[in-house]
Design a protein around this motif. Sequence first.
Motif, short mmCIF file in Angstrom:
data_model
loop_
_atom_site.label_atom_id
_atom_site.label_comp_id
_atom_site.label_asym_id
_atom_site.label_seq_id
_atom_site.Cartn_x
_atom_site.Cartn_y
_atom_site.Cartn_z
N LYS A 7 43.48 42.10 52.40
CA LYS A 7 43.16 40.96 51.53
C LYS A 7 41.67 40.65 51.52
CE LYS A 7 47.22 37.92 51.45
NZ LYS A 7 47.69 36.57 51.83
N GLN B 66 37.92 40.28 51.14
CA GLN B 66 36.96 40.84 50.19
C GLN B 66 35.53 40.65 50.69
OE1 GLN B 66 37.56 42.51 47.33
NE2 GLN B 66 39.78 42.36 47.43
N TYR C 109 33.72 38.11 51.61
CA TYR C 109 32.89 37.06 51.02
C TYR C 109 32.01 36.35 52.03
CZ TYR C 109 34.47 37.72 46.40
OH TYR C 109 34.68 38.27 45.18
N GLN D 197 32.36 33.70 53.77
CA GLN D 197 32.35 32.23 53.87
C GLN D 197 32.67 31.78 55.30
OE1 GLN D 197 31.43 30.47 51.22
NE2 GLN D 197 31.46 32.12 49.79
N ASP E 221 40.23 27.72 56.34
CA ASP E 221 40.27 26.88 55.12
C ASP E 221 39.36 27.43 54.03
OD1 ASP E 221 42.02 25.21 56.34
OD2 ASP E 221 40.66 23.51 56.52
N PRO F 252 38.24 32.48 50.77
CA PRO F 252 38.75 32.53 49.39
C PRO F 252 40.03 33.33 49.26
CG PRO F 252 36.39 32.99 49.43
CD PRO F 252 36.87 33.01 50.86
N MET F 253 40.18 34.35 50.11
CA MET F 253 41.34 35.22 50.02
C MET F 253 42.48 34.76 50.93
SD MET F 253 39.90 36.88 47.79
CE MET F 253 41.41 37.76 47.40
N GLN F 254 42.20 33.70 51.73
CA GLN F 254 43.21 33.22 52.68
C GLN F 254 43.72 34.38 53.54
OE1 GLN F 254 44.49 29.63 52.98
NE2 GLN F 254 42.31 29.77 52.45
N ASN G 27 47.09 28.96 46.55
CA ASN G 27 45.71 29.30 46.25
C ASN G 27 45.61 29.84 44.82
OD1 ASN G 27 43.01 29.62 46.95
ND2 ASN G 27 43.32 31.69 47.80
N PRO H 181 43.44 33.86 43.09
CA PRO H 181 44.02 35.20 42.92
C PRO H 181 44.90 35.34 41.68
CG PRO H 181 44.33 34.41 45.18
CD PRO H 181 43.87 33.23 44.36
N GLU I 180 43.54 39.53 41.93
CA GLU I 180 44.37 40.49 42.69
C GLU I 180 45.86 40.27 42.48
OE1 GLU I 180 42.73 38.02 44.26
OE2 GLU I 180 40.76 38.98 44.40
N ALA J 10 52.81 35.24 47.90
CA ALA J 10 51.52 35.93 47.89
C ALA J 10 50.34 34.97 47.89
CB ALA J 10 51.43 36.85 46.66
N PHE K 231 49.56 28.51 50.65
CA PHE K 231 48.76 28.15 51.82
C PHE K 231 49.69 28.01 53.01
CE2 PHE K 231 45.81 26.27 48.59
CZ PHE K 231 44.69 27.02 48.93
N TRP L 112 35.63 26.20 44.05
CA TRP L 112 36.78 26.28 44.95
C TRP L 112 36.57 25.50 46.24
CZ3 TRP L 112 37.79 28.69 49.71
CH2 TRP L 112 39.15 28.90 50.00
N THR M 90 38.22 21.10 49.33
CA THR M 90 38.21 21.07 50.80
C THR M 90 37.09 20.15 51.31
OG1 THR M 90 39.11 23.30 50.88
CG2 THR M 90 37.98 22.52 52.86
N SER N 47 29.76 26.49 46.06
CA SER N 47 29.78 27.94 46.14
C SER N 47 30.90 28.47 45.27
CB SER N 47 29.96 28.42 47.59
OG SER N 47 31.28 28.19 48.02
N TRP O 61 32.76 32.40 43.70
CA TRP O 61 32.76 33.85 43.67
C TRP O 61 33.63 34.29 42.51
CZ3 TRP O 61 36.30 31.03 46.07
CH2 TRP O 61 37.62 31.43 45.94
N SER O 62 33.49 35.53 42.11
CA SER O 62 34.32 36.07 41.05
C SER O 62 34.41 37.58 41.24
CB SER O 62 33.69 35.75 39.69
OG SER O 62 34.50 36.27 38.65
N ASP O 63 35.60 38.12 41.09
CA ASP O 63 35.80 39.57 41.17
C ASP O 63 36.15 40.10 39.80
OD1 ASP O 63 35.56 40.01 43.95
OD2 ASP O 63 37.53 39.11 44.23
N HIS P 68 31.56 42.23 42.78
CA HIS P 68 31.81 41.03 43.56
C HIS P 68 30.66 40.07 43.33
CE1 HIS P 68 35.20 42.80 45.56
NE2 HIS P 68 34.48 43.83 45.94
N ILE P 69 30.94 39.01 42.61
CA ILE P 69 29.90 38.03 42.30
C ILE P 69 30.03 36.88 43.30
CG2 ILE P 69 29.05 36.41 40.55
CD1 ILE P 69 30.34 38.34 38.44
N LEU P 70 28.92 36.50 43.89
CA LEU P 70 28.91 35.39 44.85
C LEU P 70 27.73 34.50 44.52
CD1 LEU P 70 29.93 34.05 47.53
CD2 LEU P 70 28.38 35.60 48.75
#
Lengths: 64, 391
Positions: free
Chosen positions: A11, A13, A15, A17, A53, A56-58, B42, B45, B49, B59, B62, B299, B303, B326, B328-330, B335-337
């Motif tokens: 999972k 990626q 990132y 974080q 927490d 992003p991909m948990q 979440n 995704p 993915e 899948a 949380f 995102w 939190t 912050s 990100w985008s895939d 991979h954009i951050l």
Amino acid sequence: MTIKIDVDMTKCQHYGQCVFEAPDVFRLNADDKLEYTAEADDSELANIEAAIDVCPMQAIFIVK
Amino acid sequence: MTKPVIIVGASMGGLRAAEALRRFGYAGPITVIGEERHAPYNRPPLSKEVLAAEVSHEAVAFPQRESTADVNWVLGTGVERADLEHGTVTDSKGETHAYGTLIIATGLRPKRLEVQNSELTGRHAVRTLDDAIGLRKELKPGARVVVLGAGFIGCEVAATARKLGCEVTVVAPGSHPITRPLGVELAKELQRRHEAMGVRFVMKTSVTDLVGTTAVEGIVLDTGDIIFCDVLIEAIGSHTNTEWLEGNDLDLTNGVLTDNDMRAVKANGEAWPNVFAIGDVARFANPLFDAEPRRVEHWNIPTDTAKRVAQVFTGQAEGQFAPIPSFWSDQYDMHILAYGLLALADEVKLIAGELQGECVFGYYREGKMVGVCGIGMRTTVMGYRKEFELK
């Protein structure tokens, strides 16, 4: 006591974080890939939970 | 009996608020009321993915923490209205709940296309798990897919649909995909990469009607041209879910206006002592940038704002609240951050790497960095994060 950590690398990626939340446990290597320490001291719990927490991909888990 | 903390909205923000309240020592009753039937999951995704694989609650769910095991989850239940003077909310089943403290976490819902022939089936949005489950079934190899909107969600879904073997056309009013907030140079490059993967762009165009009798068969453009399709995906922005709060002393101009402690603000500028807003729906000023209140659909905001509320609620807040945005985008292997508020920039420039490979752009307002965004080169991007910390 120690905490066992597992990252689902299918999972993840990379990132990074988690690196900001628990820098003693998680880091990105020179290729921007995640590396982590699979066992950490209990005092790291709050940081590791914060890292869980913000992932992003948990993909981060505490192994019970 | 102590009146509970009631959290309206059972997505990430609602979950994080419940968890943070427990973490900061509140042991009293918590009720979370949420419209969706699913426990918090979440969302990102769902356009990437998970949409490309098998979409299921498992899948994306949380993990449930022990600390929130005694939280009362009221799912599959919307909230119809609130009476802040008397401290109650009334749910869609007609039940009225009294609260001691209210946390507003109702987020957004997708905007939908409003045209004459809009009753057709085959139209999709990508916000909820059920949306993604419905869409996934339609993304068959060879299916003709039109994506309306060229923002992050539109581009991610276009990339995913392409990966699944669909024929994809992106239709949007702007000049290039994600021009705001990425800037023209990076947006052009993004479009080039999508086109290299076989996605077609029809830009500077809007939709005037749909074609079809029961299911959507195509879209009519303002040029008069028709693009035929099997699947229509609408990624044209969102509305704030604040209708249930109308009639109260709140500023609902664009989400819920709050102060720096995430307390909802009255018309006279005073804050409600026991009403907070968090996540996508909250509009607040971030002292990292200026005094202008903004909603931030990143995102990390649910939190971060949930944590602030828990600290304020339990008397443990210190200093100013200044979360570093912050995102990100895939898309394909990109991979954009990014960190910061890129949209504030009056100047955008390449600061590392090469445009056609891995690269990092800096975003500046009056010479001061307000954002950084990279394709790849994560360690470099992350190195700039400290630029945004409150000095």
